[in-house]
Write a protein that holds these residues in place. Structure first.
Motif, PDB file in Angstrom:
ATOM      1  N   PRO A 176      -2.462  -9.484 -23.535  1.00  0.00           N
ATOM      2  CA  PRO A 176      -2.543  -8.233 -24.287  1.00  0.00           C
ATOM      3  C   PRO A 176      -3.216  -7.093 -23.539  1.00  0.00           C
ATOM      4  O   PRO A 176      -2.957  -5.920 -23.805  1.00  0.00           O
ATOM      5  N   ASP A 177      -4.088  -7.422 -22.594  1.00  0.00           N
ATOM      6  CA  ASP A 177      -4.780  -6.386 -21.843  1.00  0.00           C
ATOM      7  C   ASP A 177      -5.192  -6.953 -20.488  1.00  0.00           C
ATOM      8  O   ASP A 177      -5.317  -8.164 -20.316  1.00  0.00           O
ATOM      9  N   TYR A 178      -5.369  -6.065 -19.518  1.00  0.00           N
ATOM     10  CA  TYR A 178      -5.843  -6.476 -18.199  1.00  0.00           C
ATOM     11  C   TYR A 178      -6.644  -5.339 -17.593  1.00  0.00           C
ATOM     12  O   TYR A 178      -6.494  -4.173 -17.978  1.00  0.00           O
ATOM     13  N   THR A 179      -7.502  -5.681 -16.660  1.00  0.00           N
ATOM     14  CA  THR A 179      -8.343  -4.684 -16.004  1.00  0.00           C
ATOM     15  C   THR A 179      -8.322  -4.899 -14.495  1.00  0.00           C
ATOM     16  O   THR A 179      -7.916  -5.961 -14.006  1.00  0.00           O
ATOM     17  N   ARG A 180      -8.779  -3.893 -13.790  1.00  0.00           N
ATOM     18  CA  ARG A 180      -8.774  -3.924 -12.335  1.00  0.00           C
ATOM     19  C   ARG A 180     -10.017  -4.639 -11.808  1.00  0.00           C
ATOM     20  O   ARG A 180     -11.134  -4.234 -12.115  1.00  0.00           O
ATOM     21  N   ARG A 181      -9.807  -5.694 -11.036  1.00  0.00           N
ATOM     22  CA  ARG A 181     -10.926  -6.414 -10.418  1.00  0.00           C
ATOM     23  C   ARG A 181     -11.387  -5.678  -9.163  1.00  0.00           C
ATOM     24  O   ARG A 181     -12.588  -5.512  -8.938  1.00  0.00           O
ATOM     25  N   PHE A 182     -10.417  -5.260  -8.327  1.00  0.00           N
ATOM     26  CA  PHE A 182     -10.803  -4.472  -7.156  1.00  0.00           C
ATOM     27  C   PHE A 182      -9.651  -3.578  -6.726  1.00  0.00           C
ATOM     28  O   PHE A 182      -8.489  -3.814  -7.049  1.00  0.00           O
ATOM     29  N   THR A 183     -10.029  -2.520  -6.007  1.00  0.00           N
ATOM     30  CA  THR A 183      -9.072  -1.607  -5.383  1.00  0.00           C
ATOM     31  C   THR A 183      -9.554  -1.337  -3.972  1.00  0.00           C
ATOM     32  O   THR A 183     -10.708  -0.926  -3.780  1.00  0.00           O
ATOM     33  N   ARG A 184      -8.695  -1.576  -2.987  1.00  0.00           N
ATOM     34  CA  ARG A 184      -9.049  -1.341  -1.588  1.00  0.00           C
ATOM     35  C   ARG A 184      -8.053  -0.346  -1.008  1.00  0.00           C
ATOM     36  O   ARG A 184      -6.842  -0.580  -1.032  1.00  0.00           O
ATOM     37  N   VAL A 185      -8.574   0.766  -0.486  1.00  0.00           N
ATOM     38  CA  VAL A 185      -7.723   1.853  -0.008  1.00  0.00           C
ATOM     39  C   VAL A 185      -7.898   2.038   1.495  1.00  0.00           C
ATOM     40  O   VAL A 185      -9.027   2.114   1.990  1.00  0.00           O
ATOM     41  N   THR A 186      -6.776   2.121   2.199  1.00  0.00           N
ATOM     42  CA  THR A 186      -6.786   2.434   3.626  1.00  0.00           C
ATOM     43  C   THR A 186      -5.689   3.459   3.899  1.00  0.00           C
ATOM     44  O   THR A 186      -4.784   3.653   3.080  1.00  0.00           O
ATOM     45  N   ALA A 187      -5.787   4.125   5.031  1.00  0.00           N
ATOM     46  CA  ALA A 187      -4.740   5.049   5.480  1.00  0.00           C
ATOM     47  C   ALA A 187      -4.093   4.453   6.718  1.00  0.00           C
ATOM     48  O   ALA A 187      -4.779   3.897   7.584  1.00  0.00           O
ATOM     49  N   ARG A 188      -2.782   4.553   6.793  1.00  0.00           N
ATOM     50  CA  ARG A 188      -2.075   4.007   7.947  1.00  0.00           C
ATOM     51  C   ARG A 188      -0.784   4.780   8.142  1.00  0.00           C
ATOM     52  O   ARG A 188      -0.262   5.410   7.212  1.00  0.00           O
ATOM     53  N   LEU A 189      -0.272   4.749   9.373  1.00  0.00           N
ATOM     54  CA  LEU A 189       1.015   5.376   9.624  1.00  0.00           C
ATOM     55  C   LEU A 189       2.117   4.513   9.023  1.00  0.00           C
ATOM     56  O   LEU A 189       2.028   3.282   9.030  1.00  0.00           O
ATOM     57  N   PRO A 190       3.160   5.134   8.500  1.00  0.00           N
ATOM     58  CA  PRO A 190       4.216   4.358   7.841  1.00  0.00           C
ATOM     59  C   PRO A 190       5.105   3.650   8.848  1.00  0.00           C
ATOM     60  O   PRO A 190       5.315   4.138   9.959  1.00  0.00           O
ATOM     61  N   ASP A 191       5.607   2.485   8.434  1.00  0.00           N
ATOM     62  CA  ASP A 191       6.633   1.837   9.253  1.00  0.00           C
ATOM     63  C   ASP A 191       7.985   2.439   8.872  1.00  0.00           C
ATOM     64  O   ASP A 191       8.079   3.330   8.021  1.00  0.00           O
ATOM     65  N   ALA A 192       9.050   1.964   9.526  1.00  0.00           N
ATOM     66  CA  ALA A 192      10.373   2.541   9.299  1.00  0.00           C
ATOM     67  C   ALA A 192      10.801   2.423   7.843  1.00  0.00           C
ATOM     68  O   ALA A 192      11.447   3.325   7.285  1.00  0.00           O
TER      69      ALA A 192
END
Length: 240
Positions: A176-192
């Protein structure tokens, strides 16, 4: 007006002129830029000169290139809230933006060691994998790959296909419900693949977000890896 012999390169003068049009609202956010041919005629130069000026404006973040569509004036970034309850549709609704999801692939894969640890299953256990493109106002803002424990959530792929919503699909499967345990953000160049899906230049970084969602008992129900178009989205970390 372009002044030849002024000591300032012609392409730089064109860049400055177009930048002034953007700043002054002559070219509005989201508006498509005239074609290279039209701009070449306006400034009485060849298309190569236009191409160099436009490329510099893309690098400055004033313009964006959408493959197969053309070049557009950059929009104001969409705020994408990351919080205990992160929901794509709610994020878009808060900004009065239409939201849609295209399902690219849905299959079942065995859990590798990393996914098994994250989702608390055994290595080799079946996981549902769903890959999607999320859109705002018809434009792709992210490409996501989501994993769900198959034994725990039977029927989830069919539920997701019906609702195009993780929240509703999980509700149909008894969460019925869920929450965020963790969020990890990085920046990277895109692949094709990212360049193709997000329609961005290959030298423009994407925001890569890894996240784990859990049910009310703290049991993992979804792990996802999402690549956001950094030209369109700014991530906002909300405190709750």
């Amino acid at each position: 007006m372009i002044e030849r012999g002024s000591g300032v390169a012609v392409w730089r003068q064109i860049e400055d002129s177009l930048a002034a049009d953007i700043a002054g609202g002559v070219l509005r956010a989201g508006q498509q830029l005239p074609t290279e041919l039209q701009l070449a005629a306006r400034f009485s130069v060849n298309r190569h000169t236009i191409r160099r000026a436009v490329a510099t404006l893309v690098e400055r973040g004033l313009l964006r290139v959408e493959q197969g569509r053309g070049t557009f004036v950059q929009d104001n970034a969409i705020d994408y809230a990351i919080s205990k309850r992160t929901r794509f549709s709610q994020n878009m609704a808060r900004q009065n933006l239409s939201a849609d999801v295209d399902i690219l692939n849905s299959d079942t894969v065995p859990a590798n060691a990393e996914l098994a640890e994250l989702l608390r299953v055994a290595v080799g256990d079946a996981l549902f994998r769903i890959q999607v493109l999320s859109k705002a106002e018809g434009r792709v803002v992210d490409y996501a790959t989501m994993f769900f424990p198959a034994a725990r959530l039977p029927g989830l792929p069919d539920a997701y296909r019906r609702h195009r919503s993780v929240t509703r699909a999980l509700q149909e499967c008894g969460v019925p419900d869920y929450t965020r345990r963790f969020t990890r953000v990085t920046a990277r160049l895109p692949d094709a693949e990212m360049v193709d899906y997000l329609g961005i230049p290959k030298n423009r970084p994407v925001l890569r977000v890894k996240s784990l969602n859990v049910d009310a008992a703290g049991v993992p129900v979804q792990y996802g890896v999402t690549s956001f178009n950094g030209d369109l989205v700014q991530l906002v970390m909300e405190q709750e």
